[in-house]
Design an enzyme around this catalytic site. Structure first.
Site, PDB file in Angstrom:
ATOM      1  N   THR A 129      17.540  26.832 -44.118  1.00  0.00           N
ATOM      2  CA  THR A 129      17.198  25.184 -43.313  1.00  0.00           C
ATOM      3  C   THR A 129      18.243  25.087 -41.939  1.00  0.00           C
ATOM      4  OG1 THR A 129      16.932  24.352 -45.983  1.00  0.00           O
ATOM      5  CG2 THR A 129      17.762  23.078 -44.626  1.00  0.00           C
ATOM      6  N   ARG A 131       7.518  19.166 -54.329  1.00  0.00           N
ATOM      7  CA  ARG A 131       8.534  19.138 -54.328  1.00  0.00           C
ATOM      8  C   ARG A 131       8.767  18.949 -53.014  1.00  0.00           C
ATOM      9  NH1 ARG A 131      13.197  21.230 -51.842  1.00  0.00           N
ATOM     10  NH2 ARG A 131      15.069  21.042 -53.058  1.00  0.00           N
ATOM     11  N   VAL A 132       9.971  17.757 -53.804  1.00  0.00           N
ATOM     12  CA  VAL A 132      10.545  17.560 -52.176  1.00  0.00           C
ATOM     13  C   VAL A 132      12.136  17.921 -52.577  1.00  0.00           C
ATOM     14  CG1 VAL A 132      11.434  15.395 -50.007  1.00  0.00           C
ATOM     15  CG2 VAL A 132       8.723  15.557 -51.588  1.00  0.00           C
ATOM     16  N   GLY A 133      13.051  18.315 -51.263  1.00  0.00           N
ATOM     17  CA  GLY A 133      14.500  18.114 -51.102  1.00  0.00           C
ATOM     18  C   GLY A 133      14.969  17.421 -51.098  1.00  0.00           C
ATOM     19  N   ASP A 134      16.447  17.581 -50.311  1.00  0.00           N
ATOM     20  CA  ASP A 134      17.393  16.266 -49.907  1.00  0.00           C
ATOM     21  C   ASP A 134      16.635  16.600 -48.736  1.00  0.00           C
ATOM     22  OD1 ASP A 134      18.187  19.063 -50.202  1.00  0.00           O
ATOM     23  OD2 ASP A 134      19.879  18.560 -49.210  1.00  0.00           O
TER      24      ASP A 134
HETATM   25  N1  ASP Z   1      18.181  22.013 -49.143  1.00  0.00           N
HETATM   26  C1  ASP Z   1      17.113  22.134 -49.034  1.00  0.00           C
HETATM   27  C2  ASP Z   1      16.240  21.384 -49.950  1.00  0.00           C
HETATM   28  O1  ASP Z   1      16.477  21.997 -51.468  1.00  0.00           O
HETATM   29  C3  ASP Z   1      17.043  24.156 -49.636  1.00  0.00           C
HETATM   30  C4  ASP Z   1      18.444  24.548 -48.250  1.00  0.00           C
HETATM   31  O2  ASP Z   1      19.432  23.982 -47.263  1.00  0.00           O
HETATM   32  O3  ASP Z   1      17.864  25.824 -48.353  1.00  0.00           O
HETATM   33  O4  ASP Z   1      14.886  21.389 -49.240  1.00  0.00           O
END
Ligand code: ASP
Length: 350
Positions: A196, A224-227
C-alpha cells in the site's frame, strides 16, 4: 514476546526523525511487511529510486507553495503508476482474481475528506478520492457509483491488463494453494506482502494532509474494504496531525488507528512519536495485527513506527534532502536510528 514488543516501542520512540518547522515536510510509505535483506539488489535499487521519484514529485509541489493536498496527490500518483507497489497498477488480486482498489485523502486544514472503495478500472484512485472530496457533498463513493463518477469527471480509466502484473498474479496463486491446504489466507505469508502507498505532508502555510491508496490484501474476499479508505482508520489529518497507515487493515479499523494517533496528539498533547508508537507497536500487535504508519505533526516532527521486519518509506524534511529506507535497522541519514527491526518471531505472531 512482551519484552520484545516493549523494546520495539522504545526504539520507535527514539526514531522521531526530527524535522524543522522551517520548511515543508513530506513523508511517504509504500507498505510494511516481511522485507528481508535477501531482496535482489536490482529490486532494492528500483524501490529506492521509485520512492525518491515520489518524494521529489510531492516536494516540488510544496516548494512551489502549493497546499499539502497537492503534494500528497502528486506523490501517490507516482507510486500508483509504478507496478512495484500494491496500488493502482500492480494492485493485488481478490480471491476471484479481480481487482478492487481503495483510496482516501484528507485535508487537515479544512477537515474535508474524500475516499473511494472497490473501484476496479480507475487508473489513479487517489485522483478519484480527491474529486469526491472536492466535487461532491459526500466523503465516500464505492464500486460502480464511484466508477461512474470517475467517468463524469474525466478521470482516466484502464482495462484490467493495465493493472495486472505477473508477480501479483503468482502471489494470488500461492495464496489459493494455501487456502486449499486449509490455511486462512490472512495468516499466510502471501497476505503479508503489503505494498500500500501513503503520504503525509506539511506545507509552507503549516497545513497538513494525508492520503493512502491500495489494492488491499492479496486474496481478499470480493467486496472486502480495508482501512485505507476509511477516514480515521487508515487515513486521517487535522490541524495538528496527519497519518497514513499500512498493514493488516482489519486491525487498523478496529483500533481506528490513524484517528487514535491524532487524538492522542491533539487532545492529550502526547508527542507524535509516542502517540504513533503506542498505537502501532502496542495496540495493534496486542490484538494480533501487524503493519506500520507514517505520522507528521504541525511542527514537522516525523514518526515512522512499524512492527514488521521492514517498511518502504521516505521523507524530505526541512533540509530538503530526500531519504529513503526499507529495512528495520536502517539509519535515516540524520544520525538517529529508524524503527526497531521486527521481532524474530514476527512470522508466527503476526
Ligand atoms: N491496509 C491495507 C488493507 O488492509 C493493506 C496494506 O496496507 O498493505 O487493505
Amino acid at each position: 514476546m512482551k519484552s520484545r514488543r516493549l523494546w520495539s516501542l522504545f526504539a520507535a520512540l527514539g526514531l522521531a526523525a526530527s524535522a524543522h518547522a522551517s520548511g515543508p515536510v513530506l513523508v511517504i510509505h509504500a507498505g510494511a511487511g516481511v522485507l528481508r535483506r535477501d531482496m535482489p539488489p536490482a529490486r532494492d535499487k528500483a524501490i529506492r529510486a521509485a520512492l525518491t521519484r515520489a518524494l521529489e514529485a510531492g516536494y516540488a509541489e510544496l516548494k512551489a507553495g502549493k497546499p499539502s493536498v497537492d503534494a500528497v496527490t502528486a506523490s501517490l500518483t507516482v507510486l500508483e503508476n509504478d507496478p512495484l507497489f500494491n496500488a493502482g497498477r500492480g494492485s493485488v488480486f481478490t480471491h476471484d482474481g479481480t481487482l478492487e482498489m481503495d483510496a482516501a485523502i484528507m485535508d487537515g486544514y479544512t477537515l474535508r475528506a474524500g475516499s473511494v472503495a472497490a473501484v476496479s478500472d480507475v487508473k489513479n484512485p487517489i485522483l478519484l478520492a480527491r474529486a469526491v472530496m472536492e466535487h461532491t457533498p459526500h466523503v465516500m463513493l464505492v464500486g460502480a457509483g464511484a466508477e461512474a463518477f470517475a467517468q463524469a469527471q474525466g478521470i482516466a480509466r484502464e482495462k484490467p491488463e493495465y493493472f495486472r502484473t505477473e508477480e501479483r498474479w503468482q502471489q494470488l496463486q500461492q495464496a489459493l494453494k494455501e487456502d486449499a491446504a486449509g490455511r486462512p489466507h490472512a495468516d499466510a505469508d502471501t497476505a503479508r506482502h503489503f505494498g500500500t502507498v501513503g503520504a503525509v505532508a506539511l506545507d509552507v502555510y503549516g497545513h497538513l494532509a494525508a492520503g493512502t491508496s491500495t489494492g488491499g490484501m492479496n486474496d481478499k474476499m470480493p467486496g472486502r474494504v480495508g482501512d485505507s479508505p476509511i477516514i480515521g482508520a487508515g487515513t486521517y489529518a487535522n490541524a495538528g496531525c496527519a497519518v497514513s497507515g499500512t498493514g493488516w487493515g482489519e486491525f487498523y479499523m478496529r483500533t481506528v488507528a490513524a484517528h487514535a494517533i491524532c487524538s492522542r496528539v491533539m487532545q492529550q498533547r502526547v508527542p507524535i512519536a509516542r502517540a504513533a508508537a503506542e498505537v502501532i507497536n502496542q495496540e495493534i500487535p496486542a490484538m494480533g495485527g501487524s503493519g506500520g504508519a507514517i505520522a507528521l505533526d504541525d511542527q514537522g516532527h516525523i514518526a515512522i513506527p512499524f512492527n514488521t521486519h521492514g517498511m518502504f518509506r521516505g521523507w524530505i524534511d526541512g533540509s530538503g534532502k530526500p531519504h529513503v529506507a526499507i529495512y528495520g535497522d536502517e539509519d535515516d541519514g540524520t544520525g538517529e536510528l529508524l524503527p526497531a527491526p521486527a521481532p524474530d518471531d514476527a512470522a508466527s505472531d503476526d
